[in-house]
Write a protein that holds these residues in place. Structure first.
Motif, PDB file in Angstrom:
ATOM      1  N   ALA A 118       0.830  -1.204   0.000  1.00  0.00           N
ATOM      2  CA  ALA A 118       0.000   0.000   0.000  1.00  0.00           C
ATOM      3  C   ALA A 118       0.863   1.252   0.000  1.00  0.00           C
ATOM      4  O   ALA A 118       0.572   2.236  -0.703  1.00  0.00           O
ATOM      5  CB  ALA A 118      -0.922  -0.005   1.221  1.00  0.00           C
ATOM      6  N   LEU A 119       1.948   1.225   0.771  1.00  0.00           N
ATOM      7  CA  LEU A 119       2.860   2.375   0.752  1.00  0.00           C
ATOM      8  C   LEU A 119       3.511   2.514  -0.621  1.00  0.00           C
ATOM      9  O   LEU A 119       3.772   3.631  -1.090  1.00  0.00           O
ATOM     10  CB  LEU A 119       3.928   2.215   1.832  1.00  0.00           C
ATOM     11  N   GLY A 120       3.764   1.367  -1.273  1.00  0.00           N
ATOM     12  CA  GLY A 120       4.401   1.419  -2.584  1.00  0.00           C
ATOM     13  C   GLY A 120       3.512   2.006  -3.654  1.00  0.00           C
ATOM     14  O   GLY A 120       4.016   2.543  -4.658  1.00  0.00           O
ATOM     15  N   VAL A 121       2.198   1.921  -3.501  1.00  0.00           N
ATOM     16  CA  VAL A 121       1.283   2.483  -4.505  1.00  0.00           C
ATOM     17  C   VAL A 121       0.773   3.855  -4.065  1.00  0.00           C
ATOM     18  O   VAL A 121      -0.283   4.301  -4.504  1.00  0.00           O
ATOM     19  CB  VAL A 121       0.103   1.531  -4.768  1.00  0.00           C
ATOM     20  N   ARG A 122       1.502   4.492  -3.149  1.00  0.00           N
ATOM     21  CA  ARG A 122       1.252   5.872  -2.726  1.00  0.00           C
ATOM     22  C   ARG A 122      -0.061   6.049  -1.946  1.00  0.00           C
ATOM     23  O   ARG A 122      -0.699   7.094  -2.038  1.00  0.00           O
ATOM     24  CB  ARG A 122       1.267   6.818  -3.933  1.00  0.00           C
ATOM     25  N   VAL A 123      -0.458   5.027  -1.203  1.00  0.00           N
ATOM     26  CA  VAL A 123      -1.528   5.233  -0.218  1.00  0.00           C
ATOM     27  C   VAL A 123      -0.966   6.124   0.873  1.00  0.00           C
ATOM     28  O   VAL A 123       0.188   5.953   1.296  1.00  0.00           O
ATOM     29  CB  VAL A 123      -2.008   3.888   0.365  1.00  0.00           C
ATOM     30  N   PRO A 124      -1.706   7.122   1.346  1.00  0.00           N
ATOM     31  CA  PRO A 124      -1.172   8.048   2.356  1.00  0.00           C
ATOM     32  C   PRO A 124      -0.561   7.299   3.534  1.00  0.00           C
ATOM     33  O   PRO A 124      -1.187   6.390   4.099  1.00  0.00           O
ATOM     34  CB  PRO A 124      -2.387   8.862   2.784  1.00  0.00           C
ATOM     35  N   PRO A 125       0.671   7.656   3.935  1.00  0.00           N
ATOM     36  CA  PRO A 125       1.327   6.951   5.050  1.00  0.00           C
ATOM     37  C   PRO A 125       0.511   7.013   6.338  1.00  0.00           C
ATOM     38  O   PRO A 125       0.526   6.070   7.127  1.00  0.00           O
ATOM     39  CB  PRO A 125       2.661   7.685   5.197  1.00  0.00           C
ATOM     40  N   LEU A 144       8.557   7.408  17.483  1.00  0.00           N
ATOM     41  CA  LEU A 144       8.623   8.790  17.030  1.00  0.00           C
ATOM     42  C   LEU A 144       9.917   9.081  16.275  1.00  0.00           C
ATOM     43  O   LEU A 144       9.906   9.718  15.211  1.00  0.00           O
ATOM     44  CB  LEU A 144       8.481   9.726  18.236  1.00  0.00           C
ATOM     45  N   LEU A 145      11.066   8.620  16.815  1.00  0.00           N
ATOM     46  CA  LEU A 145      12.343   8.872  16.144  1.00  0.00           C
ATOM     47  C   LEU A 145      12.388   8.204  14.775  1.00  0.00           C
ATOM     48  O   LEU A 145      12.883   8.792  13.801  1.00  0.00           O
ATOM     49  CB  LEU A 145      13.489   8.361  17.015  1.00  0.00           C
ATOM     50  N   ALA A 146      11.868   6.978  14.686  1.00  0.00           N
ATOM     51  CA  ALA A 146      11.890   6.271  13.405  1.00  0.00           C
ATOM     52  C   ALA A 146      11.029   6.992  12.377  1.00  0.00           C
ATOM     53  O   ALA A 146      11.413   7.123  11.197  1.00  0.00           O
ATOM     54  CB  ALA A 146      11.408   4.837  13.594  1.00  0.00           C
ATOM     55  N   LEU A 147       9.862   7.483  12.803  1.00  0.00           N
ATOM     56  CA  LEU A 147       8.990   8.178  11.871  1.00  0.00           C
ATOM     57  C   LEU A 147       9.625   9.473  11.384  1.00  0.00           C
ATOM     58  O   LEU A 147       9.503   9.838  10.205  1.00  0.00           O
ATOM     59  CB  LEU A 147       7.645   8.467  12.538  1.00  0.00           C
ATOM     60  N   LYS A 148      10.304  10.156  12.296  1.00  0.00           N
ATOM     61  CA  LYS A 148      10.996  11.379  11.877  1.00  0.00           C
ATOM     62  C   LYS A 148      12.172  11.047  10.968  1.00  0.00           C
ATOM     63  O   LYS A 148      12.469  11.797  10.019  1.00  0.00           O
ATOM     64  CB  LYS A 148      11.472  12.158  13.094  1.00  0.00           C
ATOM     65  N   ALA A 149      12.831   9.918  11.243  1.00  0.00           N
ATOM     66  CA  ALA A 149      14.004   9.556  10.440  1.00  0.00           C
ATOM     67  C   ALA A 149      13.629   9.223   9.005  1.00  0.00           C
ATOM     68  O   ALA A 149      14.410   9.481   8.073  1.00  0.00           O
ATOM     69  CB  ALA A 149      14.731   8.373  11.074  1.00  0.00           C
ATOM     70  N   VAL A 150      12.438   8.673   8.789  1.00  0.00           N
ATOM     71  CA  VAL A 150      12.039   8.323   7.430  1.00  0.00           C
ATOM     72  C   VAL A 150      11.420   9.502   6.706  1.00  0.00           C
ATOM     73  O   VAL A 150      10.948   9.355   5.574  1.00  0.00           O
ATOM     74  CB  VAL A 150      11.060   7.140   7.423  1.00  0.00           C
ATOM     75  N   GLY A 151      11.375  10.674   7.350  1.00  0.00           N
ATOM     76  CA  GLY A 151      10.960  11.881   6.662  1.00  0.00           C
ATOM     77  C   GLY A 151       9.555  12.359   6.916  1.00  0.00           C
ATOM     78  O   GLY A 151       9.077  13.273   6.229  1.00  0.00           O
ATOM     79  N   LEU A 152       8.847  11.758   7.882  1.00  0.00           N
ATOM     80  CA  LEU A 152       7.492  12.226   8.168  1.00  0.00           C
ATOM     81  C   LEU A 152       7.543  13.524   8.963  1.00  0.00           C
ATOM     82  O   LEU A 152       8.326  13.667   9.909  1.00  0.00           O
ATOM     83  CB  LEU A 152       6.704  11.180   8.960  1.00  0.00           C
ATOM     84  N   SER A 153       6.710  14.445   8.573  1.00  0.00           N
ATOM     85  CA  SER A 153       6.634  15.724   9.274  1.00  0.00           C
ATOM     86  C   SER A 153       5.794  15.572  10.544  1.00  0.00           C
ATOM     87  O   SER A 153       5.058  14.595  10.695  1.00  0.00           O
ATOM     88  CB  SER A 153       5.989  16.773   8.368  1.00  0.00           C
ATOM     89  N   PRO A 154       5.893  16.538  11.483  1.00  0.00           N
ATOM     90  CA  PRO A 154       5.039  16.477  12.685  1.00  0.00           C
ATOM     91  C   PRO A 154       3.556  16.377  12.347  1.00  0.00           C
ATOM     92  O   PRO A 154       2.799  15.701  13.048  1.00  0.00           O
ATOM     93  CB  PRO A 154       5.375  17.778  13.418  1.00  0.00           C
TER      94      PRO A 154
END
Length: 760
Positions: A387-394, A659-669
């Motif tokens: 689902a992430l690969g077909v651009r479903v919202p994270p 939280l750190l992992a999500l920030k590390a992969v580029g997710l914004s707050p």
């Protein structure tokens, strides 16, 4: 102890909102249970008080004037015999109101069935035209001692000298005549007599009735009424209100206990390190358990005591029947015990659920156990990765993963949140069922709006022509209603002949088909249960000394006479008695017609020879149920809010390690916030779907079960509309998402040092 109190005080300051919600929820639950107790007491005790004070008869037999009452005194099980009292059926009117009554002649005040006076005095030979009215009849006619009653069609006048309570079946317009006691001079032409039997054992009522009918002969018996029927009628709507309050009160108590259990369990998972520190500085496991237990017991005790105090001080001031019930209940012997037992039971139940969760806190080791690097179920599934690969919202993918990472825990959260929502669905279904009685009465056994009874003067064609000439009358169905003895001669039922084969009466059928042919009939659930028969059976009954055999081809919804009604066409009854003429007419009005206006117009056109009244709607007596349901929904919503806040807190705490992992992969707050909001919304959506899937069939089953037990029969339940269900579900999901937004945003913007501390 000082350290325990300081820790509890600190925890209270941190969770003020949760503490307030727990107190309010407990108060609402205890108040519901206390009101249910009051309604049960109010439903039973007034009738029992009147029966005891009047030394009431367990059986009343309406017979012809030739029946020998002396032979009944020798029957086994008969302790005393009242009467016979000569009776006459007539009508009386006062201030424009008219009522069918039974004039009962008595030269002296009865010893059995001695009616306790409410106001005025008993019959006095100095006032030969004086009468004493049953109090319910007096309220319907709006009369007091000193007022005068007119007898329509005659020049007679009766003077009301007193009002009295009665433990016999109560007055119901168009169904049960009111009771009027009079001196023999005021009953010059009796048409029958009534005999009362007081039994040594009330449990032998059916046997004694059967023996009495055998001794007197079935042809001499007109009607039989028993103390069970009178008590059931007197309890009526009040008992139903008590059952509703009790059911939802107990359900809310279970939901509140589970909410407390879930809140403590979530806080324990989020404060494992703090609990380990408490153990390290000397707290024993028992002290840790007591901290949680005493803290939540204090919340529950505060809510329970507040509810009990408010119910005691202000309960009798509630408008309507609830206030009356509380006022009567406060004067009953068991009032004090109930006022103590109900809150204590609620507090103990909440304490038990709290203790189970607090026991887990006592088992936390004094040395913190390192958190596993990867939690079970922490990896994304193959479907989620695709689902992430077909651009479903994270946010959607990770929110789903966060909401249901561990099956047992996530299912427990959904179940705790679904329980109050399920009860809300049941409450809303009860509300819509009441609306059905008012908006679509023809579907619940009330196809007509007015009932008309004619005196013996006018002919059948003249009365029907007068009724149908009214521009707002759509149809007038002629009919008769009489009492019939059931097989075994243990009770009487209502036998009705309404409509003709050419113009059949529009019965509301829940089973089978309409009665179209000769000897065909439809019956209410109460009659089917009484005779232990079903649709398709033949039944035999006795009207006077004439047998009547009918084939039951359908089950009708019967709100009257506890469903003990069998109905056929007037033509069928005339085949057995060719001289039978209609005594009543059921009127179906045109849409938009005003029943009061039509009734007044017909009464004037009949020149006092027509008794016109509105058909009683059983939902009219349940108007307090709307306020009760609204209050229960508020309490259940509060409990659901507690569970929702608990779920949000747990989701935020569980998300801190990611939280750190999500920030590390580029997710914004903002995206991280959306993950938590989505997870909460999906949890709420799962609870809504579960509550709807289980609540709708449960509501239908409960309402139909109540219909069967009351004699009306199954088939009256009306679930909420699909639009209303969608709106309720959407409101719950949106509320969950809105409540999760603030703590999720605050967590997503935490400093790096705080995040590292939380993960460590």
């Amino acid at each position: 102890m000082r350290a325990t109190l300081r820790w509890a005080h600190s925890d209270l300051r941190t969770h003020r909102g949760e503490a307030l919600f727990l107190v309010l929820a407990t108060a609402g639950v205890v108040a519901s249970l206390l009101l249910a107790t009051a309604l049960f007491g109010y439903a039973t005790n007034p009738w029992q008080r009147v029966f005891t004070q009047s030394h009431g008869a367990h059986v009343w037999l309406h017979t012809d004037s030739s029946a020998d009452a002396g032979r009944l005194a020798a029957l086994d099980g008969v302790d005393e015999v009242a009467g016979p009292y000569p009776t006459a059926a007539t009508s009386v009117s006062a201030r424009g109101s008219r009522a069918s009554v039974e004039l009962r002649s008595t030269a002296q005040r009865p010893s059995v069935g001695r009616p306790p006076l409410v106001s005025g005095h008993w019959l006095d030979p100095a006032t030969p035209d004086g009468v004493v009215l049953e109090s319910r009849l007096a309220r319907a006619l709006l009369v007091q001692p000193g007022d005068t009653l007119e007898v329509p069609g005659t020049a007679r006048r009766l003077t009301v000298v007193g009002l009295a309570d009665s433990a016999e079946p109560r007055y119901r317009p168009g169904e049960q005549p009111g009771l009027v006691w009079a001196l023999p001079a005021a009953v010059p032409d009796p048409g029958g007599q009534v005999i009362g039997l007081r039994l040594t054992d009330p449990g032998d009522t059916s046997y004694v009735v059967q023996r009495a009918v055998t001794v007197l002969g079935a042809g001499a018996i007109g009607e039989v009424s028993t103390w069970q029927q009178a008590r059931a009628e007197a309890q009526g709507d009040n008992r139903l209100l008590g059952q509703v309050l009790g059911l939802f009160g107990l359900g809310a108590l279970v939901a509140a206990g589970l909410a407390v259990h879930g809140a403590i369990s979530t806080r324990i998972r989020g404060h494992l390190r703090d609990l380990s520190v408490l153990k390290a500085i000397g707290f024993t496991p028992g002290q840790v358990v007591r901290v949680f237990l005493l803290q939540h017991l204090a919340y529950a005790l505060l809510g329970a005591v507040s509810a009990a105090a408010l119910a005691e001080a202000l309960g009798s001031r509630i408008p309507g029947r609830l206030g009356d019930a509380v006022g009567v209940w406060q004067g009953l012997p068991g009032h004090t015990v109930a006022l103590l037992v109900v809150p204590a039971g609620a507090v103990l139940f909440i304490g038990a659920t709290t203790g189970l969760a607090a026991w887990r806190a006592g088992r936390v080791p004094p040395v913190p156990v390192p958190r596993p690097a990867a939690t079970p179920g922490g990896r994304l599934s193959g479907v989620a990765r695709r689902a992430l690969g077909v651009r479903v919202p994270p946010a959607l993918v990770l929110g789903w993963h966060t909401a249901f990472p561990r099956r047992p825990r996530s299912l427990a959260t959904v179940a705790r949140l679904a329980l109050p929502l399920l009860l809300i669905v049941v409450a809303v279904s009860a509300w819509t069922t009441l609306d059905r009685f008012h908006s679509r009465p023809e579907q619940v056994g009330l196809p007509t709006t007015l009932s008309v009874r004619a005196d013996s003067g006018p002919d059948e064609r003249g009365v029907r022509a007068l009724l149908e000439d009214d521009p707002q009358v759509a149809a007038a169905y002629p009919g008769v209603e009489t009492a019939a003895l059931v097989p075994g001669q243990t009770a009487t039922i209502a036998l009705r002949g309404l409509g003709t084969r050419a113009e059949p009466y529009p019965y509301s059928l829940a089973e089978g088909r309409p009665a179209r042919g000769a000897d065909e009939a439809v019956a209410g659930q109460g009659l089917l249960d009484l005779l232990d028969v079903r649709v398709g059976d033949w039944v035999r009954m006795t009207v006077g000394d004439q047998p009547q055999i009918l084939h039951i081809v359908g089950r009708s919804i019967e709100p009257e006479n506890a469903g003990r009604v069998i109905s056929t066409s007037l033509d069928t009854l005339r085949a057995n008695d060719p001289g039978l003429r209609p005594t009543l007419y059921e009127l179906r009005l045109k849409p938009g017609a005003d029943p009061a206006e039509v009734a007044g117009r017909l009464a004037s056109a009949g020149h006092g020879r027509l008794d016109v009244h509105a058909v009683t709607n059983p939902a009219d007596g349940l108007s307090p149920l709307r306020a009760v349901v609204a209050g229960l929904i508020a309490v259940l919503a509060l409990i659901g809010l507690i569970e929702l806040l608990t779920a949000i807190g747990g989701t935020v705490r569980e998300g801190e390690r990611d939280l750190l992992a999500l920030k590390a992969v580029g997710l914004s707050p903002r995206q991280i916030t959306a993950v938590t909001v989505t997870a909460t919304g999906l949890t709420a959506l799962a609870a809504v779907l579960a509550a709807t899937a289980l609540g709708l069939p449960l509501a239908r089953w409960l309402i139909d079960a109540q219909g069967r037990s009351s004699g009306i029969g199954a088939g009256i339940a009306q679930g909420p509309s699909a639009l209303l269900v969608v709106l309720l579900g959407a409101a719950a999901v949106l509320c969950a998402a809105a409540l999760a937004a603030v703590p999720a945003a605050r967590s997503a913007r935490r400093r790096l040092a705080d995040t590292l501390s939380a993960v460590a």
